[in-house]
Design an enzyme around this catalytic site. Structure first.
Site, PDB file in Angstrom:
ATOM      1  N   HIS A  22      -0.907  24.265  45.470  1.00 60.72           N
ATOM      2  CA  HIS A  22      -0.696  25.331  46.460  1.00 60.72           C
ATOM      3  C   HIS A  22      -1.851  26.396  46.238  1.00 60.72           C
ATOM      4  O   HIS A  22      -1.871  26.632  45.256  1.00 60.72           O
ATOM      5  CB  HIS A  22       0.855  25.768  46.575  1.00 60.72           C
ATOM      6  CG  HIS A  22       1.777  24.753  46.605  1.00 60.72           C
ATOM      7  ND1 HIS A  22       3.143  24.684  46.138  1.00 60.72           N
ATOM      8  CD2 HIS A  22       1.985  23.758  47.512  1.00 60.72           C
ATOM      9  CE1 HIS A  22       3.679  23.855  46.380  1.00 60.72           C
ATOM     10  NE2 HIS A  22       3.038  23.116  47.085  1.00 60.72           N
ATOM     11  N   LYS A  28      -2.729  33.943  39.892  1.00 55.88           N
ATOM     12  CA  LYS A  28      -1.682  33.505  39.140  1.00 55.88           C
ATOM     13  C   LYS A  28      -1.693  33.734  37.676  1.00 55.88           C
ATOM     14  O   LYS A  28      -2.726  33.264  37.161  1.00 55.88           O
ATOM     15  CB  LYS A  28      -1.199  32.231  39.702  1.00 55.88           C
ATOM     16  CG  LYS A  28      -0.693  31.996  40.937  1.00 55.88           C
ATOM     17  CD  LYS A  28      -0.157  30.740  41.172  1.00 55.88           C
ATOM     18  CE  LYS A  28       0.267  30.675  42.788  1.00 55.88           C
ATOM     19  NZ  LYS A  28       0.997  29.305  42.938  1.00 55.88           N
ATOM     20  N   TYR A  85       5.927  32.920  37.058  1.00 49.19           N
ATOM     21  CA  TYR A  85       4.435  33.262  37.609  1.00 49.19           C
ATOM     22  C   TYR A  85       4.441  34.548  38.003  1.00 49.19           C
ATOM     23  O   TYR A  85       5.053  34.832  39.038  1.00 49.19           O
ATOM     24  CB  TYR A  85       3.715  32.031  37.956  1.00 49.19           C
ATOM     25  CG  TYR A  85       4.419  31.367  39.183  1.00 49.19           C
ATOM     26  CD1 TYR A  85       4.084  31.858  40.541  1.00 49.19           C
ATOM     27  CD2 TYR A  85       5.695  30.575  39.252  1.00 49.19           C
ATOM     28  CE1 TYR A  85       4.538  31.004  41.748  1.00 49.19           C
ATOM     29  CE2 TYR A  85       6.137  30.005  40.169  1.00 49.19           C
ATOM     30  CZ  TYR A  85       5.938  30.285  41.530  1.00 49.19           C
ATOM     31  OH  TYR A  85       6.316  29.578  42.795  1.00 49.19           O
ATOM     32  N   ASP A 104       4.673  18.696  50.255  1.00 48.25           N
ATOM     33  CA  ASP A 104       3.329  18.449  49.522  1.00 48.25           C
ATOM     34  C   ASP A 104       2.729  16.988  49.677  1.00 48.25           C
ATOM     35  O   ASP A 104       1.578  17.052  49.683  1.00 48.25           O
ATOM     36  CB  ASP A 104       3.773  18.540  48.068  1.00 48.25           C
ATOM     37  CG  ASP A 104       4.141  19.726  47.632  1.00 48.25           C
ATOM     38  OD1 ASP A 104       3.673  20.721  48.320  1.00 48.25           O
ATOM     39  OD2 ASP A 104       4.532  20.091  46.441  1.00 48.25           O
TER      40      ASP A 104
END
Length: 183
Positions: A62, A72, A132, A168
């Protein structure tokens, strides 16, 4: 914090420097000053927590498109994951290349993933939990991704894949996706 550039230079491994005594330890998960001295962003706008119940599950790959492209920084708080970053920057010499690291609750390492990279992971143990940090707020209209099993990327997942989401599985391959043009 010990910050080390990896094989794709924009991606970094961050090792926590622990101060230990008879009570246990203390370590900073993030420090804007130390990140900035390494040329990295540490302006976190959102912190997320995710739990994956089964080993072998793959989530990703992603990303967020500009103007919500995000950095991130990923840490495994419980269990173990194989964390992956894929370079999706249009003009990058490492476009389509990936890098992966095993992050565990025990090694307390973190992966720093810059803007323009797809991110995904595979749980290596049941009930793996990750935290995260993100430099942008989630914007569903700017969300994108590429397939975790794209042969042109060639990620070598350490376990057989036990599950991926329908969403996904519907993501495009690298050949059928518009690379990111970062401002």
């Amino acid at each position: 914090m010990k910050i080390t550039p990896l094989e794709i230079p924009a991606v970094h491994l961050i090792e926590l420097e622990q101060r230990q005594d008879e009570r246990g330890f203390f370590a900073r998960l993030s420090c804007q000053t130390e990140l900035a001295s390494a040329g990295l962003s540490g302006n976190w706008l959102q912190v997320n927590n995710s739990l994956t119940a089964q080993a072998g599950v793959v989530r990703g790959l992603h990303f967020q498109r500009p103007p919500s492209a995000e950095v991130k920084m990923v840490r495994c708080a419980r269990g173990a994951i194989f964390d992956v970053a894929v370079d999706l920057r249009k003009k990058s010499p490492t476009f389509g290349q990936w890098i992966g690291r095993t992050l565990t609750a025990e090694n307390r390492e973190m992966l720093y993933i810059p803007e323009g990279f797809g991110h995904g992971f595979q749980s290596l143990a049941p009930d793996s939990e990750i935290i995260y940090f993100n430099t942008a707020n989630y914007a569903p209209e700017l969300e994108g991704g590429v397939r975790h099993d794209d042969p042109d990327i060639g990620i070598e997942w350490p376990l057989p894949i036990s599950f991926t989401s329908e969403r996904d599985n519907a993501l495009p391959t690298l050949r059928n996706f518009e690379p990111m043009q970062l401002v």
